[in-house]
Design a protein around this motif. Structure first.
Motif, PDB file in Angstrom:
ATOM      1  N   TYR A   1       0.800  -1.178   0.058  1.00 51.04           N
ATOM      2  CA  TYR A   1       0.068  -0.011  -0.130  1.00 51.04           C
ATOM      3  C   TYR A   1       0.931   1.219  -0.027  1.00 51.04           C
ATOM      4  CZ  TYR A   1      -3.503   3.267   1.645  1.00 51.04           C
ATOM      5  OH  TYR A   1      -4.314   4.281   1.829  1.00 51.04           O
ATOM      6  N   THR A   2       0.681   2.006  -1.024  1.00 53.19           N
ATOM      7  CA  THR A   2       1.451   3.435  -1.020  1.00 53.19           C
ATOM      8  C   THR A   2       1.014   4.414  -0.168  1.00 53.19           C
ATOM      9  OG1 THR A   2       0.261   3.608  -3.164  1.00 53.19           O
ATOM     10  CG2 THR A   2       2.577   2.648  -3.215  1.00 53.19           C
ATOM     11  N   GLY A   3      -0.279   4.397   0.430  1.00 56.73           N
ATOM     12  CA  GLY A   3      -0.504   5.484   1.199  1.00 56.73           C
ATOM     13  C   GLY A   3      -1.773   5.917   0.583  1.00 56.73           C
ATOM     14  N   ASP A   4      -2.458   7.071   1.255  1.00 58.41           N
ATOM     15  CA  ASP A   4      -3.820   7.883   0.700  1.00 58.41           C
ATOM     16  C   ASP A   4      -3.333   9.058   0.044  1.00 58.41           C
ATOM     17  OD1 ASP A   4      -6.348   8.759   0.681  1.00 58.41           O
ATOM     18  OD2 ASP A   4      -6.779   8.507   2.588  1.00 58.41           O
ATOM     19  N   ALA A   5      -3.718   9.033  -1.337  1.00 54.37           N
ATOM     20  CA  ALA A   5      -3.717  10.161  -2.032  1.00 54.37           C
ATOM     21  C   ALA A   5      -4.506  11.324  -1.835  1.00 54.37           C
ATOM     22  CB  ALA A   5      -3.484   9.671  -3.553  1.00 54.37           C
ATOM     23  N   SER A   6      -5.493  11.113  -0.983  1.00 54.26           N
ATOM     24  CA  SER A   6      -6.404  12.104  -0.855  1.00 54.26           C
ATOM     25  C   SER A   6      -6.050  13.602  -0.468  1.00 54.26           C
ATOM     26  CB  SER A   6      -7.803  11.712   0.227  1.00 54.26           C
ATOM     27  OG  SER A   6      -8.289  10.347  -0.277  1.00 54.26           O
ATOM     28  N   PHE A   7      -4.734  13.872   0.117  1.00 53.94           N
ATOM     29  CA  PHE A   7      -4.322  14.970   0.659  1.00 53.94           C
ATOM     30  C   PHE A   7      -3.852  15.731  -0.634  1.00 53.94           C
ATOM     31  CE2 PHE A   7      -5.214  12.396   4.171  1.00 53.94           C
ATOM     32  CZ  PHE A   7      -5.492  13.142   5.159  1.00 53.94           C
ATOM     33  N   CYS A   8      -3.394  14.885  -1.823  1.00 55.53           N
ATOM     34  CA  CYS A   8      -2.539  15.537  -2.957  1.00 55.53           C
ATOM     35  C   CYS A   8      -3.637  15.728  -3.956  1.00 55.53           C
ATOM     36  CB  CYS A   8      -1.463  14.630  -3.267  1.00 55.53           C
ATOM     37  SG  CYS A   8      -0.334  14.659  -1.939  1.00 55.53           S
ATOM     38  N   ALA A   9      -4.499  14.729  -4.161  1.00 60.01           N
ATOM     39  CA  ALA A   9      -5.487  14.726  -5.389  1.00 60.01           C
ATOM     40  C   ALA A   9      -5.983  16.028  -5.679  1.00 60.01           C
ATOM     41  CB  ALA A   9      -6.230  13.670  -5.216  1.00 60.01           C
ATOM     42  N   PRO A  10      -6.805  16.776  -4.805  1.00 61.69           N
ATOM     43  CA  PRO A  10      -7.370  17.896  -4.978  1.00 61.69           C
ATOM     44  C   PRO A  10      -6.544  18.960  -5.587  1.00 61.69           C
ATOM     45  CG  PRO A  10      -7.855  17.171  -2.894  1.00 61.69           C
ATOM     46  CD  PRO A  10      -6.731  16.211  -3.279  1.00 61.69           C
TER      47      PRO A  10
END
Length: 250
Positions: free
Chosen positions: A176-185
């Motif tokens: 798992y490479t982590g949650d991209a939700s903090f960069c995707a926006p």
């Protein structure tokens, strides 16, 4: 496009070679190369992170850096994003799925055994999304980017946002490479973002903070990030961590 560099000034150096004005490119962003000598230091701190909840170590890293920047002369302002901006996460994922199908679909069809299951699933998802839905989201992307830029540079008059780049430390292992939700926006909005390291978390892995700027404001954001980098305390934290490793404490 993203860059991994040792320091902010290295990213500015690369920008000098990859950005510029091309009168023949109707879609060019026309970012002038180089880094300005000065940068504004009015920085917004979100009352709620765009990607969701973050752990205590990540929050402490943000708070500590904000305090250091305020002591160094920056103006820190607590703000709340326009209500539609967090929705960019879902939109970005939809665009990613459709464009994965467009780019990698042929590869999946020809050699499915040599493609990861995650990519196969993403391509299948993209193929299931109707073209009008994709076109609608692309139109919303332009509108939301304009709305964000007007809010950042006009309504709240900020030079950048100081936000979390992730929930906290990187996850262990390779599954798992982590949650991209903090960069995707920010990727969805097409605005520049820079992450700089600030210290280490309880598991001994690095923590960082992210600065987000205005559309086409790459130069100004890099100049601010260069100044912020000088107040992160990262060199001392890294040296202390290396000493612990040498002494066999981990």
């Amino acid at each position: 496009m993203g860059l991994f560099t040792t320091r902010v000034s290295d990213a500015a150096y690369v920008l000098k070679w990859v950005a510029g004005t091309d009168a023949g490119d109707a879609h060019g962003t026309h970012i002038e190369p180089g880094m300005p000598r000065t940068a504004g230091r009015r920085i917004g701190v979100l009352s709620r992170q765009v990607g969701g909840a973050i752990d205590s170590a990540q929050q402490q890293a943000l708070d500590q850096l904000a305090a250091r920047l305020a002591d160094a002369g920056a103006e820190l302002v607590e703000v709340e994003l326009p209500s539609e901006i967090p929705g960019g996460i879902a939109y970005a994922l939809t665009l990613m799925a459709v464009e994965a199908a467009m780019i990698h679909g042929d590869l999946v069809d020809r050699t499915p055994g040599r493609v990861s299951q995650a990519m196969i699933a993403l391509v299948e998802q993209g193929r299931s999304i109707p073209a009008p839905d994709y076109a609608r989201i692309r139109a919303q992307q332009v509108q939301m980017a304009q709305r964000f830029n007007e809010w950042l540079t006009g309504t709240v008059a900020l030079d950048a946002l100081l936000v979390a780049p992730a929930t906290g430390e990187a996850p262990r292992g390779l599954d798992y490479t982590g949650d991209a939700s903090f960069c995707a926006p920010w990727t969805f909005l097409g605005v520049p973002a820079v992450t700089v390291p600030v210290g280490f978390g309880p598991s001994g892995l690095p923590l960082g903070v992210q600065l987000v700027g205005a559309v086409h404001g790459d130069q100004a954001l890099l100049a601010l990030a260069d100044w912020v980098e000088q107040h992160t305390g990262w060199p001392a934290a890294r040296a202390a961590r290396l000493r612990e490793m040498v002494r066999g404490r981990i």
